[in-house]
Motif scaffolding. Structure first.
Motif, PDB file in Angstrom:
ATOM      1  N   ARG A  56       0.833  -1.215   0.000  1.00  0.00           N
ATOM      2  CA  ARG A  56       0.000   0.000   0.000  1.00  0.00           C
ATOM      3  C   ARG A  56       0.863   1.259   0.000  1.00  0.00           C
ATOM      4  N   PHE A  57       1.926   1.259   0.829  1.00  0.00           N
ATOM      5  CA  PHE A  57       2.778   2.450   0.884  1.00  0.00           C
ATOM      6  C   PHE A  57       3.609   2.590  -0.394  1.00  0.00           C
ATOM      7  N   ALA A  58       4.003   1.474  -0.995  1.00  0.00           N
ATOM      8  CA  ALA A  58       4.721   1.545  -2.276  1.00  0.00           C
ATOM      9  C   ALA A  58       3.800   2.141  -3.339  1.00  0.00           C
ATOM     10  N   ALA A  59       2.518   1.750  -3.306  1.00  0.00           N
ATOM     11  CA  ALA A  59       1.562   2.293  -4.276  1.00  0.00           C
ATOM     12  C   ALA A  59       1.374   3.791  -4.055  1.00  0.00           C
ATOM     13  N   GLY A  60       1.581   4.244  -2.815  1.00  0.00           N
ATOM     14  CA  GLY A  60       1.446   5.662  -2.510  1.00  0.00           C
ATOM     15  C   GLY A  60       2.711   6.452  -2.826  1.00  0.00           C
ATOM     16  N   GLY A  61       3.728   5.796  -3.369  1.00  0.00           N
ATOM     17  CA  GLY A  61       4.916   6.518  -3.821  1.00  0.00           C
ATOM     18  C   GLY A  61       6.132   6.360  -2.929  1.00  0.00           C
ATOM     19  N   TYR A  62       5.990   5.677  -1.797  1.00  0.00           N
ATOM     20  CA  TYR A  62       7.129   5.499  -0.900  1.00  0.00           C
ATOM     21  C   TYR A  62       8.041   4.371  -1.390  1.00  0.00           C
ATOM     22  N   VAL A  63       9.304   4.447  -0.985  1.00  0.00           N
ATOM     23  CA  VAL A  63      10.166   3.283  -1.119  1.00  0.00           C
ATOM     24  C   VAL A  63       9.799   2.363   0.046  1.00  0.00           C
ATOM     25  N   ALA A  64       9.317   1.179  -0.270  1.00  0.00           N
ATOM     26  CA  ALA A  64       8.931   0.244   0.783  1.00  0.00           C
ATOM     27  C   ALA A  64      10.170  -0.523   1.225  1.00  0.00           C
ATOM     28  N   ALA A  65      10.627  -0.251   2.450  1.00  0.00           N
ATOM     29  CA  ALA A  65      11.717  -1.051   3.017  1.00  0.00           C
ATOM     30  C   ALA A  65      11.059  -2.156   3.834  1.00  0.00           C
ATOM     31  N   VAL A  66      11.439  -3.390   3.549  1.00  0.00           N
ATOM     32  CA  VAL A  66      10.793  -4.503   4.238  1.00  0.00           C
ATOM     33  C   VAL A  66      11.847  -5.316   4.976  1.00  0.00           C
ATOM     34  N   GLY A  67      11.545  -5.631   6.213  1.00  0.00           N
ATOM     35  CA  GLY A  67      12.515  -6.348   7.009  1.00  0.00           C
ATOM     36  C   GLY A  67      11.921  -7.583   7.660  1.00  0.00           C
ATOM     37  N   ARG A  68      12.677  -8.656   7.669  1.00  0.00           N
ATOM     38  CA  ARG A  68      12.366  -9.841   8.457  1.00  0.00           C
ATOM     39  C   ARG A  68      13.665 -10.587   8.663  1.00  0.00           C
ATOM     40  N   ARG A  69      13.600 -11.591   9.544  1.00  0.00           N
ATOM     41  CA  ARG A  69      14.862 -12.233   9.899  1.00  0.00           C
ATOM     42  C   ARG A  69      15.559 -12.835   8.683  1.00  0.00           C
ATOM     43  N   LYS A  70      14.781 -13.539   7.854  1.00  0.00           N
ATOM     44  CA  LYS A  70      15.385 -14.179   6.685  1.00  0.00           C
ATOM     45  C   LYS A  70      15.071 -13.357   5.442  1.00  0.00           C
ATOM     46  N   ALA A  71      16.045 -12.576   4.994  1.00  0.00           N
ATOM     47  CA  ALA A  71      15.805 -11.619   3.909  1.00  0.00           C
ATOM     48  C   ALA A  71      15.441 -12.322   2.604  1.00  0.00           C
ATOM     49  N   ASP A  72      15.955 -13.546   2.397  1.00  0.00           N
ATOM     50  CA  ASP A  72      15.670 -14.210   1.111  1.00  0.00           C
ATOM     51  C   ASP A  72      14.176 -14.502   0.966  1.00  0.00           C
ATOM     52  N   GLN A  73      13.467 -14.603   2.101  1.00  0.00           N
ATOM     53  CA  GLN A  73      12.027 -14.844   2.020  1.00  0.00           C
ATOM     54  C   GLN A  73      11.261 -13.604   1.558  1.00  0.00           C
ATOM     55  N   LEU A  74      11.973 -12.469   1.486  1.00  0.00           N
ATOM     56  CA  LEU A  74      11.315 -11.231   1.066  1.00  0.00           C
ATOM     57  C   LEU A  74      11.313 -11.064  -0.458  1.00  0.00           C
ATOM     58  N   ALA A  75      12.070 -11.918  -1.152  1.00  0.00           N
ATOM     59  CA  ALA A  75      12.211 -11.733  -2.604  1.00  0.00           C
ATOM     60  C   ALA A  75      10.875 -11.692  -3.344  1.00  0.00           C
ATOM     61  N   PRO A  76       9.942 -12.607  -3.052  1.00  0.00           N
ATOM     62  CA  PRO A  76       8.670 -12.545  -3.797  1.00  0.00           C
ATOM     63  C   PRO A  76       7.918 -11.222  -3.579  1.00  0.00           C
ATOM     64  N   LEU A  77       7.967 -10.696  -2.341  1.00  0.00           N
ATOM     65  CA  LEU A  77       7.280  -9.433  -2.046  1.00  0.00           C
ATOM     66  C   LEU A  77       7.932  -8.282  -2.814  1.00  0.00           C
ATOM     67  N   VAL A  78       9.272  -8.251  -2.788  1.00  0.00           N
ATOM     68  CA  VAL A  78       9.985  -7.194  -3.510  1.00  0.00           C
ATOM     69  C   VAL A  78       9.672  -7.273  -5.000  1.00  0.00           C
ATOM     70  N   HIS A  79       9.668  -8.483  -5.538  1.00  0.00           N
ATOM     71  CA  HIS A  79       9.363  -8.643  -6.978  1.00  0.00           C
ATOM     72  C   HIS A  79       7.954  -8.176  -7.289  1.00  0.00           C
ATOM     73  N   GLU A  80       7.028  -8.495  -6.408  1.00  0.00           N
ATOM     74  CA  GLU A  80       5.628  -8.116  -6.661  1.00  0.00           C
ATOM     75  C   GLU A  80       5.471  -6.595  -6.667  1.00  0.00           C
ATOM     76  N   ILE A  81       6.134  -5.936  -5.695  1.00  0.00           N
ATOM     77  CA  ILE A  81       6.040  -4.476  -5.635  1.00  0.00           C
ATOM     78  C   ILE A  81       6.682  -3.857  -6.877  1.00  0.00           C
TER      79      ILE A  81
END
Lengths: 243, 249
Positions: free
Chosen positions: B27-52
């Motif tokens: 939602r914040f990426a759609a509003g123009g922000y750079v979405a920084a996403v954090g979790r313990r295992k960064a490789d699990q964030l790849a699908p979210l980053v790709h989708e955004i």
């Protein structure tokens, strides 16, 4: 025919009731402004019509069951359907020392805040539940949660109003009717305070009061929430308010 | 923050899992922000980053252990240095566990508190340090039913979530006058996630047979965070609850 919004507790144009009417009219709803004083309601309605919106002025007593039903009837008659959005915004901010308080004073606060809210909720439920949709928003206050002199009569009434709202939400949410209670936890930059106590604005300074248009925006957002994630209660205050 | 210009400003979601956190980031990426996403295992964030990114938004993934002071300080410093000014921080780390009290080990109790409460403190403090000099920003905490109610079997979770709520209240009162909006969202129902569907399955019901709107749509929840961030500073909400219309409570 236009969709209808019923706003109960409308006074001067510069008050929250007036701002709610203008906000809903801007979204294309036919607004029905209900209050005690015909001349004030006429001014609110005329200003909306002057900008191309739909508005009707209905002078009525929100503590009368007959008047409450008539207000809902008027919307149905004019638009062919019950209002999709109803706001119960009546209140009197009754203040006074308890030892000198008359029975009538205490009861009057209860009638306008709690009993009127019940009458409004009952009428709204009767008409919205068969359609499976509709929004009903109550204007709460700091006093809804906290009883403090000189607002004891007001607080007793606002706490009761909150109980009406919470009960309605639990009973009619599953029927598709969204009930919300907005706790206004600051001074509204509106006619009520500015006319009665202009020194408050001076004391609070710039941005120290809640603008009526910002409040009205939040009411509209509540109305447009997806029903898979509804808010029953939220609070609102200026950023520098002590709480 | 209606006068926000999101160009290159960062919205950080700590605990950007597959569901609420991901929906908030989107939602914040759609509003123009750079979405920084954090979790313990960064490789699990790849699908979210790709989708955004596929949707035209900007996203950056960070390996972040919210319980670890060094890890938190490094990530916040890296965002400010390499990505842009931090404008929004959402603490969304979940730690929902169910244990009868006699089966709750001190290890579980401590770990749940570290995830739900200590991590909120560390991330909230770093966000405040970044935002205070600029006198702008939003800090939002994801709460739960357990934030206001200690339910049967949720002693560890409720104790931690109540602590997080108290942290949020104190921060709101301290940072509000500095023009930093702190809010606490009480998510009072199940959100439509694989984890919740598994729990429903485990309780003997078929999640596929649920009536519509029994579970909250993550996108609807994300919208509430966005709406809070849009509030002008003369009418800020500290706390709101969210539930589906057919929820009983």
């Amino acid at each position: 025919m236009a969709r209808g919004a019923l706003v109960l507790g409308v006074g001067a144009e510069a008050g929250l009731g007036g701002a709610l009417c203008r906000r809903f009219a801007r979204e294309g709803l036919a607004v029905f402004a209900v209050g005690r004083t015909q001349a004030k309601l006429d001014a609110v309605a005329a200003a909306i019509r002057a900008t191309g919106g739909g508005a009707h002025a209905l002078a009525a007593d929100v503590t009368s069951a007959g008047d409450m039903a008539a207000a809902f009837e008027a919307v149905e008659k004019a638009t062919g359907a019950p209002p999709e959005l109803v706001v119960y915004n009546a209140g009197n901010m009754a203040a006074g020392p308890l030892a000198e308080m008359t029975d009538a004073f205490f009861e009057a606060a209860w009638r306008v805040c709690a009993f009127g809210a019940f009458l409004c909720g009952r009428e709204a439920a009767r008409r919205m539940v068969p359609r499976g949709s509709g929004t009903l928003i109550f204007t709460g206050a700091t006093s809804s949660l906290r009883s403090r002199p000189p607002f004891i009569a007001f607080a007793a009434a606002k706490a009761a109003e909150r109980a009406v709202a919470h009960g309605l939400a639990r009973e009619f949410g599953p029927n598709g009717v969204h009930v919300a209670h907005v706790i206004v936890d600051g001074v509204i930059d509106g006619e009520l305070v500015n006319a009665r106590a202009p020194q408050i604005k001076e004391r609070l300074g710039a941005d120290g009061m809640i603008s009526i248009d910002a409040l009205a925006d939040t009411y509209w957002i509540l109305h447009t929430q997806a029903r898979s994630a509804w808010t029953l209660e939220l609070d609102l205050r200026p950023y520098k308010e002590q709480f | 923050m209606t006068d926000t210009d999101p160009r290159d400003s960062v919205a950080l979601v700590v605990g950007a899992g597959d569901f609420i956190g991901g929906a908030i980031a989107k939602r914040f990426a759609a509003g123009g922000y750079v979405a920084a996403v954090g979790r313990r295992k960064a490789d699990q964030l790849a699908p979210l980053v790709h989708e955004i990114e596929a949707g035209g938004g900007r996203a950056r993934a960070f390996a972040l252990d919210a319980r670890d002071e060094d890890s938190v300080e490094k990530v916040f410093a890296s965002i400010e240095r390499d990505v842009g000014p931090l404008e929004v921080m959402v603490y969304n780390v979940g730690a929902n566990v169910y244990f009868p009290i006699t089966e709750t080990t001190s290890r579980v109790f401590r770990k749940v508190w570290e995830m739900a409460c200590l991590g909120g403190f560390l991330c909230g403090r770093e966000a405040a340090r970044a935002m205070l000099p600029r006198k702008r920003g939003s800090i939002f905490f994801t709460g739960a039913t357990a934030s206001v109610r200690g339910g049967k079997g949720y002693a560890a979770f409720a104790a931690a979530k109540s602590g997080l709520r108290a942290l949020a209240q104190s921060m709101a009162r301290e940072l509000g006058p500095e023009n930093i909006h702190v809010a606490h969202l009480v998510i009072d129902a199940g959100v439509d996630t694989a984890w919740v569907r598994d729990r429903i399955q485990a309780s003997g019901r078929d999640p596929a047979q649920l009536p519509p709107d029994t579970l909250m749509n993550p996108a609807s929840v994300g919208e509430a965070y966005w709406m809070l961030h849009q509030q002008p500073s003369d009418a800020w909400t500290f706390e709101l609850d969210l539930r589906p219309h057919r929820e009983t409570w």
